[in-house]
Design a protein around this motif. Sequence first.
Motif, short mmCIF file in Angstrom:
data_model
loop_
_atom_site.label_atom_id
_atom_site.label_comp_id
_atom_site.label_asym_id
_atom_site.label_seq_id
_atom_site.Cartn_x
_atom_site.Cartn_y
_atom_site.Cartn_z
N GLY A 1 9.06 7.18 -5.51
CA GLY A 1 8.45 6.83 -4.22
C GLY A 1 9.36 5.97 -3.37
N ASP A 2 10.11 5.09 -4.00
CA ASP A 2 11.02 4.19 -3.27
C ASP A 2 12.48 4.66 -3.34
N TYR A 3 12.72 5.88 -3.79
CA TYR A 3 14.08 6.44 -3.95
C TYR A 3 14.94 5.54 -4.85
N GLY B 1 0.78 -1.24 0.00
CA GLY B 1 0.00 0.00 0.00
C GLY B 1 0.81 1.28 0.00
N ASP B 2 2.13 1.20 -0.29
CA ASP B 2 2.89 2.45 -0.39
C ASP B 2 2.92 2.92 -1.84
N THR B 3 3.64 4.02 -2.11
CA THR B 3 3.62 4.58 -3.47
C THR B 3 4.07 3.56 -4.51
N ASP B 4 5.18 2.87 -4.24
CA ASP B 4 5.68 1.89 -5.21
C ASP B 4 4.64 0.78 -5.43
N GLY B 5 4.03 0.33 -4.34
CA GLY B 5 3.02 -0.73 -4.43
C GLY B 5 1.78 -0.28 -5.20
N GLY C 1 13.17 -5.52 5.38
CA GLY C 1 12.95 -4.49 4.35
C GLY C 1 14.14 -4.37 3.45
N HIS C 2 14.58 -3.13 3.24
CA HIS C 2 15.71 -2.84 2.36
C HIS C 2 16.93 -2.43 3.19
N PRO C 3 18.13 -2.37 2.57
CA PRO C 3 19.30 -1.94 3.34
C PRO C 3 19.12 -0.57 4.01
N ASP D 1 8.80 -8.56 -7.27
CA ASP D 1 9.24 -7.92 -6.03
C ASP D 1 10.72 -7.53 -6.08
N HIS D 2 11.09 -6.63 -5.20
CA HIS D 2 12.50 -6.19 -5.19
C HIS D 2 13.11 -6.21 -3.79
N HIS D 3 12.42 -6.85 -2.83
CA HIS D 3 13.01 -6.98 -1.49
C HIS D 3 13.97 -8.16 -1.48
N PRO D 4 14.98 -8.10 -0.64
CA PRO D 4 15.91 -9.24 -0.57
C PRO D 4 15.14 -10.52 -0.24
N CYS E 1 2.64 -7.84 -6.17
CA CYS E 1 3.68 -6.82 -6.41
C CYS E 1 4.19 -6.21 -5.11
N ASP E 2 5.50 -6.02 -5.02
CA ASP E 2 6.12 -5.20 -3.98
C ASP E 2 5.88 -5.72 -2.56
N ILE E 3 5.66 -7.03 -2.42
CA ILE E 3 5.49 -7.59 -1.07
C ILE E 3 6.65 -8.53 -0.80
MN LIG Z 1 8.87 -1.09 -3.15
#
Ligand SMILES: [Mn+2]
Length: 326
Positions: A135-137, A8-12, A290-292, A80-83, A50-52
């Motif tokens: 949104g996700d930098y 539910g964030d911008t990227d999602g 999450g992310h680094p 998805d793009h999370h590790p 997506c994005d989860i």
């Molecule tokens: Mn994302």
Amino acid sequence: MKWIVSHGDTDGICSAALALSAFKDASIYFSHPVGLAEDLAHVEGDVVICDIALSGSVYGQVVRELKRIAQGGKRILYIDHHPLPEVFDAKEFPAELVHATSSCAAELTFTRLMKETPRQMPDDMSRVAIFGAIGDYLDKTYEIEALLNKWDKRGLYLECGIMIQAIDALGRNHDSKRKVAQFLAAAKTPSSNEWLVNLAIGEALREEAMRKKIKEDVKTVGQIAYVLDMDWSLGKTAVYAKGATGATVGIGGETRRGFIEMSLRSHSDKIEMNKMLPQIVDQLGGTGGGHPKAAGARIPIDKFDTFLRLFNAAITEKTADLNVVY
Ligand SMILES: [Mn+2]
């Protein structure tokens, strides 16, 4: 596709909009890593997710649900793009996985669905991929910079700013977020929608007031700056807590049902919060990942001080000057 399950964030939301522009009859649902298995239990039919993040703590349950959906030849596209968690096994994974940690989910969704045949997604949806990346930098990638060349970035940044501020103003309101995704899927500009513009201006005014309040309320423990219970975006609170103090990590947290839920942000290349957090939160009865440089965590209230102390020690270890003086 019958279903789109997204973050539910911008990227999602941008990823969901891109998927909807390719699969026009799909229904959009919002989920999150820990709740994904429970939410997938309601899914019957083709689905794009997506994005989860695939979370190690519920990985087995998620794979079980994906297998159930895949039975009978249903199609599953997992973008998805999370590790990936350590337990992840590509051979066993019952879905087409589109994955890269260097790009946002919206970029991955756009590039994957542009290859779909027959292609339903209009070229203009590249703009929504750029919104998701900002949104996700994660807008400094080869693909996003190439897409940006097709637009005038000065006007596009206004559209993007309106959309991101409007989404931030919506908090956890999933019905409204679904409307935003449906609006974006029609390739319309946020500035053409009075509802989005008003939400964005309201959020921009709030942001300036909150930024000043965070400056007054922020506390530090070593290299961590934190602010609790601001009743505002946890991610932005973390960014401004960090900015106001020069800390390595900023935390925005809120008290919910006996836990502190938090967003964490860092700018340091020496820090990988997605790897550091699980080692600390597991022993405190919490969750985190999450992310680094952008992560989330959930810690029992009475363990929050211990968490700050342990996490600061871990940060200090990673950022310590390793030069030996002779
Ligand atoms: Mn994302």
